[in-house]
Enzyme design. Structure first.
Site, short mmCIF file in Angstrom:
data_model
loop_
_atom_site.label_atom_id
_atom_site.label_comp_id
_atom_site.label_asym_id
_atom_site.label_seq_id
_atom_site.Cartn_x
_atom_site.Cartn_y
_atom_site.Cartn_z
N GLU A 63 89.21 1.41 77.35
CA GLU A 63 89.93 1.18 78.62
C GLU A 63 89.21 1.96 79.75
O GLU A 63 88.72 3.07 79.52
CB GLU A 63 91.36 1.71 78.43
CG GLU A 63 92.29 1.62 79.61
CD GLU A 63 93.67 2.22 79.28
OE1 GLU A 63 93.84 2.87 78.21
OE2 GLU A 63 94.58 2.03 80.09
N LYS A 84 96.37 -5.28 82.37
CA LYS A 84 97.35 -4.55 81.52
C LYS A 84 98.77 -4.75 82.04
O LYS A 84 99.07 -4.46 83.20
CB LYS A 84 96.99 -3.07 81.52
CG LYS A 84 97.82 -2.21 80.58
CD LYS A 84 97.29 -0.77 80.63
CE LYS A 84 97.95 0.15 79.63
NZ LYS A 84 97.38 1.51 79.68
N CYS A 91 95.53 -0.66 75.54
CA CYS A 91 96.18 0.60 75.19
C CYS A 91 97.69 0.50 74.99
O CYS A 91 98.14 -0.01 73.99
CB CYS A 91 95.80 1.66 76.21
SG CYS A 91 95.92 3.32 75.49
N VAL A 129 96.56 8.63 74.02
CA VAL A 129 96.87 10.06 73.97
C VAL A 129 97.98 10.36 72.96
O VAL A 129 98.10 11.49 72.49
CB VAL A 129 97.26 10.63 75.36
CG1 VAL A 129 96.06 10.62 76.28
CG2 VAL A 129 98.41 9.87 75.99
#
Ligand code: ACM
Length: 264
Positions: free
Chosen positions: A40, A111, A144, A171
């Site tokens: 990304e 996205k 993501c 993350v």
């Protein structure tokens, strides 16, 4: 059989020229694959100080340096690439993914599900979820945090995707478990290309992977090293949606039992 792969690396925040030159070296080493997925926001980095910084690091897809670089590389190596890109469209920013091949730009995904501070910077994706037929496989793109919404994985699978490309800057520690399960449920190959490194308070989790239609991870990268992963796959395997000899992953669905989903 076809060869698919991913590149895990550390895009540098605010260093678009350096990012292109890092990728140039890595893409040369991945020469020989049919389809390669990159992380990304590979052109710009992720954890922007402000929308202004994100804007300065964005580019229009049709005329930007990053798309031009990827397209030239795709032409030279006769390969297809999917990459995350910080996209500017007039005054709007989108966290996007592009698919390019030897003949240029093929498609864009923006996205849909924005994570944390992305909501202050990007617009929610406004393009239809699409599947692209490359001849050797059919592919679609997600980005993501889309990993947590099973609906979008299902839609791409129902539209015929054999391989779902998933550029990421993860993350949280969950996607490496969840994405192979989306693949198991929808019988698709999934390619999650994550990044490594730390930007201010965010440390990215690496462990990019390719999973198959049984949910098995075929190869996984390390937590914290730049890596190229290549795997031979048979896309036809994703076209067999039988779970048992009497159960089909799609045909056994009962949409009339799911109306609650579209009302809430
Ligand atoms: C994310 O969606 N980049 C966590």
């Amino acid at each position: 059989m076809i060869k698919v792969g991913l590149i895990q690396f550390e895009p540098k925040l605010g260093k678009p020229v350096e990012n292109i030159s890092t990728l140039q070296g890595l893409l040369e080493r991945a020469h020989g694959a049919d389809l390669i997925v990159l992380p990304e926001l590979s052109n710009s980095g992720y954890n922007f100080e402000s929308r202004m910084q994100a804007f300065e690091l964005s580019e229009e897809i049709k005329s930007g340096d990053y798309t031009e670089f990827l397209t030239a590389q795709a032409k030279k190596n006769n390969e297809y690439f999917v990459s995350g890109i910080n996209e500017r469209a007039e005054n709007k920013l989108f966290n996007s993914s592009i698919l390019v091949g030897p003949n240029g730009l093929i498609g864009t995904y923006r996205k849909i599900h924005l994570f944390m501070n992305e909501k202050d910077i990007f617009e929610k994706g406004d393009l239809e979820l699409k599947v692209f037929d490359l001849g050797f496989c059919k592919t679609g793109m997600l980005i993501c945090f889309d990993w947590i919404f099973p609906e979008v994985w299902r839609i791409l699978a129902l539209k015929g995707a054999d391989v779902i490309c998933h550029p990421s800057n993860l993350v949280l520690p969950y996607a490496q478990q969840a994405v192979p399960v989306h693949g198991m449920i929808n019988r698709t190959f999934n390619i999650t290309a994550n990044r490594i490194g730390t930007e201010k308070s965010l440390t990215f989790t690496g462990q990019s992977f390719i999973s198959d239609p049984s949910g098995t991870i075929l190869k996984m990268a390390s937590l914290d090293k730049a890596e190229i992963i290549l795997v031979d796959i048979d896309p036809q395997k994703a076209r067999n949606k039988m779970i048992t000899e009497r159960n089909h992953a799609f045909n056994d669905r009962i949409p009339s039992a799911y109306t609650f989903l579209t009302q809430n």
